[in-house]
Structure formats: C-alpha cells, structure tokens
Design a protein around this motif. Structure first.
Motif, PDB file in Angstrom:
ATOM      1  N   LEU A 159      39.194  44.401  47.325  1.00 46.50           N
ATOM      2  CA  LEU A 159      38.095  44.177  45.999  1.00 46.50           C
ATOM      3  C   LEU A 159      37.142  45.297  45.288  1.00 46.50           C
ATOM      4  O   LEU A 159      36.798  45.445  45.801  1.00 46.50           O
ATOM      5  CB  LEU A 159      37.286  43.346  46.945  1.00 46.50           C
ATOM      6  N   SER A 160      38.057  45.622  45.236  1.00 51.26           N
ATOM      7  CA  SER A 160      38.352  47.082  44.356  1.00 51.26           C
ATOM      8  C   SER A 160      38.871  47.588  43.281  1.00 51.26           C
ATOM      9  O   SER A 160      39.909  46.132  42.523  1.00 51.26           O
ATOM     10  CB  SER A 160      37.978  48.401  44.664  1.00 51.26           C
ATOM     11  N   SER A 161      39.535  48.387  42.487  1.00 51.32           N
ATOM     12  CA  SER A 161      40.528  48.445  41.457  1.00 51.32           C
ATOM     13  C   SER A 161      41.584  49.318  41.708  1.00 51.32           C
ATOM     14  O   SER A 161      42.259  49.740  41.168  1.00 51.32           O
ATOM     15  CB  SER A 161      39.295  49.381  40.089  1.00 51.32           C
ATOM     16  N   THR A 203      39.891  45.544  37.608  1.00 53.16           N
ATOM     17  CA  THR A 203      38.284  44.624  38.081  1.00 53.16           C
ATOM     18  C   THR A 203      37.697  44.276  36.598  1.00 53.16           C
ATOM     19  O   THR A 203      37.250  42.758  36.843  1.00 53.16           O
ATOM     20  CB  THR A 203      36.918  45.534  38.295  1.00 53.16           C
ATOM     21  N   THR A 230      39.669  42.237  35.365  1.00 54.63           N
ATOM     22  CA  THR A 230      39.847  41.120  35.283  1.00 54.63           C
ATOM     23  C   THR A 230      39.763  39.718  36.264  1.00 54.63           C
ATOM     24  O   THR A 230      40.166  39.098  36.685  1.00 54.63           O
ATOM     25  CB  THR A 230      42.197  40.849  35.884  1.00 54.63           C
ATOM     26  N   MET A 231      38.707  40.530  37.059  1.00 46.89           N
ATOM     27  CA  MET A 231      38.124  39.346  38.470  1.00 46.89           C
ATOM     28  C   MET A 231      36.984  38.400  37.708  1.00 46.89           C
ATOM     29  O   MET A 231      36.834  38.587  36.416  1.00 46.89           O
ATOM     30  CB  MET A 231      37.453  40.314  39.705  1.00 46.89           C
ATOM     31  N   VAL A 245      33.284  38.657  41.968  1.00 51.63           N
ATOM     32  CA  VAL A 245      33.931  39.265  42.504  1.00 51.63           C
ATOM     33  C   VAL A 245      34.210  40.830  41.764  1.00 51.63           C
ATOM     34  O   VAL A 245      33.743  41.724  42.325  1.00 51.63           O
ATOM     35  CB  VAL A 245      35.117  38.470  42.766  1.00 51.63           C
ATOM     36  N   ARG A 246      33.501  41.185  40.505  1.00 49.82           N
ATOM     37  CA  ARG A 246      34.234  41.695  39.776  1.00 49.82           C
ATOM     38  C   ARG A 246      32.850  42.642  39.965  1.00 49.82           C
ATOM     39  O   ARG A 246      32.646  43.831  40.226  1.00 49.82           O
ATOM     40  CB  ARG A 246      33.902  41.341  38.172  1.00 49.82           C
ATOM     41  N   ALA A 257      33.204  44.348  43.274  1.00 52.17           N
ATOM     42  CA  ALA A 257      34.093  45.911  43.262  1.00 52.17           C
ATOM     43  C   ALA A 257      33.747  47.158  42.083  1.00 52.17           C
ATOM     44  O   ALA A 257      34.129  48.419  42.954  1.00 52.17           O
ATOM     45  CB  ALA A 257      35.558  44.722  42.009  1.00 52.17           C
ATOM     46  N   THR A 306      36.272  51.389  45.006  1.00 59.71           N
ATOM     47  CA  THR A 306      36.398  51.625  42.759  1.00 59.71           C
ATOM     48  C   THR A 306      36.204  53.299  42.387  1.00 59.71           C
ATOM     49  O   THR A 306      36.884  53.065  41.884  1.00 59.71           O
ATOM     50  CB  THR A 306      35.458  50.778  42.460  1.00 59.71           C
TER      51      THR A 306
END
Length: 249
Positions: A179-181, A186, A188-189, A193-194, A197, A203
C-alpha cells in the motif's frame, strides 16, 4: 554496560549461527516476492521507468526487515519465558544490557539478510549507478528503519502471551509496502488508497532509496523518511523500556 552488552550479544549471535534457518526463512519471503513480481507480474506493470527490479528493490528491502524483526520478538519472548532473564538479573550485570543485546542482534541479522537479498537482486539484473556515499546513505536509512522496527518488536516480545503472538505483529508490516509506492506508482491507485499510500512512512522511505539508487534528486522525501524513522524509534523505545521495567521489577 558496554562489556555486558557485548558478552550477551555474542551469546545471541551464537544462537543464530547454530540456527541459520532463521535467516534463511527471513530471506525466502522477500526473495520469493521479488521473483514473482519481476518474472510474473513485472511485464504487465508500467512504472514509467526502466527495469522493474530496479523499481521494486527498495520495497523488497523493507519487507526483508519486517520479516526479520519477527524473529527478534520470538527470541525475546523465548528468553523471557525460559527464565533466563531472571538468571541474568541475579548476576552483577547491567539490566538494560539484556535488552540491548537483542536489539543489536536484530541489526546484525537483518543486515546479513539485506546483503543476501541485494545479492539475489544483482543476479536478477539489478543495476545501480549509485556511488559510495549514496550506498552509505542507503545503508544508514535501512539500519535506522531496522532499529525503529526492532523496538516495536521488543514491545511485542515483552507483551505477547504466546510465541505465535510474538511474531504475528510483523505480518501487517510485511504487507504495508504493497500500500505504498513500492510495487506500483501511487498515481495509479484510487483516491482513498492513494491518499493513504502517499502519507504512510513506507512511501517516503522507498522513494528516498530509489532516488539514491538511481542518482536522482531525493527532494524532501529523505527528511520525511528520517522523521518517520526517528518518530517510530522514539515512541517504540519509550513503550518498550516501560514494558521491560514492568517485566523485571
């Protein structure tokens, strides 16, 4: 304290050399993830960069640390339940040396695991143009992150009711990089969620390591990463030492 800690550190390291399966098990999980993502999913993931192994290695290194500290909690729990703590405290040694020996053992064991994972990544065609100073910075950040999570592991080891419970706390930490880069950008989330993240510690740490590996500007990520590591370290240390005092009092 230094002498007592060194002697107890030697004891803990001997336990590791006699049970190398702990390091092997620690390495298997991140290496398996690295193989799966690079050779199975890597071709379908667009990171906007070159080799996917170059992109995801920083996250794999953090997963390696999260896997390793589970054994720190387990070793501490085992010593606590076996009565060896009481035996040590009956001797004329510094009480905190017992705890610091486990912490330093965690740093050594995790450093060995990280070296192995980087070696496997090199075989998988990981390449970095980073110079000695950049590699030194990477090592420093990873050790600081390890130290911070080790004190979290100390809390788990001191407060767990079972051996399984002592190591189970590491599972959320192992999956936090997803749940990070670490795996995909990020951007694309989806929205919530982004946001999570981009505002969680992994991240900023991953972005910093990636920039150091690729010789890109680190920007403010390095300061955010150091702040997260230092903050977790201080808070975990305070709670861990308080839990330790309750156990030995």
């Amino acid at each position: 304290m230094t002498t007592d800690t060194t002697i107890l550190l030697g004891r803990s390291l001997r336990h590791i050399t006699r049970s190398l399966d702990t390091i092997i098990t620690t390495v298997i999980t991140p290496v398996a993830m690295m193989l799966m993502f690079v050779y199975v999913f890597g071709g379908a993931i667009d990171t906007g960069t070159g080799s996917y192994i170059d992109y995801m290695l920083p996250g794999i290194l953090l997963i390696t640390i999260a896997s390793g500290i589970a054994y720190t909690a387990l070793r501490l729990f085992t010593d606590l339940k076996s009565g060896i703590f009481e035996r040590f405290h009956s001797m004329p040694i510094t009480r905190s040396a017992v705890l610091w020996a486990h912490v330093l053992t965690s740093l050594v064991a995790n450093l060995i695991s990280l070296v192995i994972v980087v070696g496997v990544a090199l075989v998988m065609d990981f390449r970095s143009g980073a110079g000695p100073l950049a590699w030194l910075a990477v090592t420093g950040i990873l050790l600081l992150f390890t130290l911070a999570l080790t004190w979290v592991a100390v809390i788990a080891g001191l407060t767990a009711k079972t051996a399984e419970g002592g190591g189970a706390f590491a599972y959320p930490l192992i999956f936090l990089p997803f749940l990070s880069s670490a795996v995909v950008p990020t951007a694309t989330m989806p929205g919530p969620v982004r946001w999570f993240a981009e505002h969680q510690p992994v991240t900023s740490i991953v972005n910093t390591l990636r920039a150091l590996f690729t010789q890109a500007p680190v920007g403010t990520d390095i300061w955010i990463a150091l702040a997260w590591c230092a903050g977790i370290l201080v808070v975990a240390y305070v709670f861990a030492t308080a839990a330790y005092r309750r156990k030995v009092s």
